[in-house]
Write an enzyme that holds these catalytic residues in place. Sequence first.
Site, PDB file in Angstrom:
ATOM      1  N   LYS A 106     -20.357  49.612 -84.956  1.00  0.00           N
ATOM      2  CA  LYS A 106     -19.327  50.601 -84.648  1.00  0.00           C
ATOM      3  C   LYS A 106     -18.181  50.484 -85.658  1.00  0.00           C
ATOM      4  O   LYS A 106     -17.846  49.384 -86.084  1.00  0.00           O
ATOM      5  CB  LYS A 106     -18.806  50.314 -83.229  1.00  0.00           C
ATOM      6  CG  LYS A 106     -17.669  51.194 -82.757  1.00  0.00           C
ATOM      7  CD  LYS A 106     -17.233  50.837 -81.331  1.00  0.00           C
ATOM      8  CE  LYS A 106     -15.858  51.430 -81.016  1.00  0.00           C
ATOM      9  NZ  LYS A 106     -15.414  51.177 -79.634  1.00  0.00           N
ATOM     10  N   LYS A 120     -11.323  49.112 -85.794  1.00  0.00           N
ATOM     11  CA  LYS A 120      -9.939  49.014 -86.267  1.00  0.00           C
ATOM     12  C   LYS A 120      -9.679  47.691 -86.950  1.00  0.00           C
ATOM     13  O   LYS A 120      -8.851  47.583 -87.813  1.00  0.00           O
ATOM     14  CB  LYS A 120      -8.971  49.043 -85.068  1.00  0.00           C
ATOM     15  CG  LYS A 120      -8.722  50.354 -84.450  1.00  0.00           C
ATOM     16  CD  LYS A 120      -7.403  50.336 -83.670  1.00  0.00           C
ATOM     17  CE  LYS A 120      -7.479  49.751 -82.265  1.00  0.00           C
ATOM     18  NZ  LYS A 120      -8.399  50.362 -81.363  1.00  0.00           N
ATOM     19  N   LYS A 130     -17.068  39.325 -78.310  1.00  0.00           N
ATOM     20  CA  LYS A 130     -15.744  38.903 -78.783  1.00  0.00           C
ATOM     21  C   LYS A 130     -15.637  37.397 -78.823  1.00  0.00           C
ATOM     22  O   LYS A 130     -14.953  36.852 -79.691  1.00  0.00           O
ATOM     23  CB  LYS A 130     -14.643  39.494 -77.893  1.00  0.00           C
ATOM     24  CG  LYS A 130     -14.396  40.969 -78.164  1.00  0.00           C
ATOM     25  CD  LYS A 130     -13.005  41.399 -77.731  1.00  0.00           C
ATOM     26  CE  LYS A 130     -12.780  42.865 -78.058  1.00  0.00           C
ATOM     27  NZ  LYS A 130     -11.540  43.398 -77.481  1.00  0.00           N
TER      28      LYS A 130
END
Length: 334
Positions: A198, A201, A116
């Site tokens: 992955k 969202k 992140k």
Amino acid sequence: MEEARKKVVLSGIQPSGTLTIGNYLGALRNWTKMQDDFLCYYMLADLHTITVRQVPAELRQNCLKTAAVYLAAGLDPEKITLFLQSMVPAHSQLAWVLDCYTMMGELNRMTQFKDKSARHADNINGGLYTYPVLMAADILLYQADCVPVGKDQIQHVELARDIANRFNGVYSETFRVPEALTTQNSASIRSLSDPTKKMSKSESGDGTIFVLDPKDVVLRKIRKAVTDSDGEVRRAEGKHGINNLMNIYSAVTGKTDGEIEREFAGKGYGEFKLAVGEAVADLLGGIQREFERYMADKAFLNQVLIEGAERASYVANKTLAKVYRKVGFYDPRR
Ligand code: TRP
């Protein structure tokens, strides 16, 4: 004989956008299967969400929508405790205490933090860094036995175990040491445009199918899914795109790899993609109808969230009080 204690389950999803079919197939659907046999706490991890900058009005709306999706997916608020993390102050309170029992070296090893920070290089804030400690607080407050999570969260659950053991070791038994539960079914759903990643969202392109995508969008995204030039519907190493579509199709229809390979023997990817698209759109159609029903009844949703927060607070505050006492905070009311 003493009645067997129901095991406690806690899990959460960040309401950072509309949920994806990965969230549904990998998490929500399994959560619904557990609601009869376990004492379940399912939360919307909105405190975690602000580690990445959010538009306030959108976050509020996403919280409500995600709650509606939880219910539309079949979670029954009579059986489980569904709540918003920010409505239960004990999460923030315990997180601070646990911060003081977590080593920087441990946090430095967290792979999600490293990922992140790379993706949000302009906002590497302290919350992003201590995120796993808040998650440990989420879990430990409810004395959870198991924590159903995707593979990417196992490291965080391991850290929660380490923190619990450390605290218990210093002050005597305080927290139950939780276990991560990666169900077989938590089919790892990858991005359609880059199946080595992955399904996320926060992706804006066509790689992600959202639970609320209308049928034509679902069909288009799957038609455009990246595949290979082999042209045969079969699972094989390196065929990331087809493997992913097979995962999705199998998770939705319950068919095995063998059955899928036979069903599409001699047929091309186009036909396979259409079948996957139809199956996914069918599944989502049912959820979307329920979703609309819940969204039309905001008073009911609000009531579920208020009652959920009350139930959660009751349990969480008990653990928090124990922790405050053990670390030595003075409280003349006690
Ligand atoms: N970190 C989890 C995720 O992004 C969400 C989460 C927050 C969670 N707190 C949790 C999951 C506690 C399980 C238990 O997927």
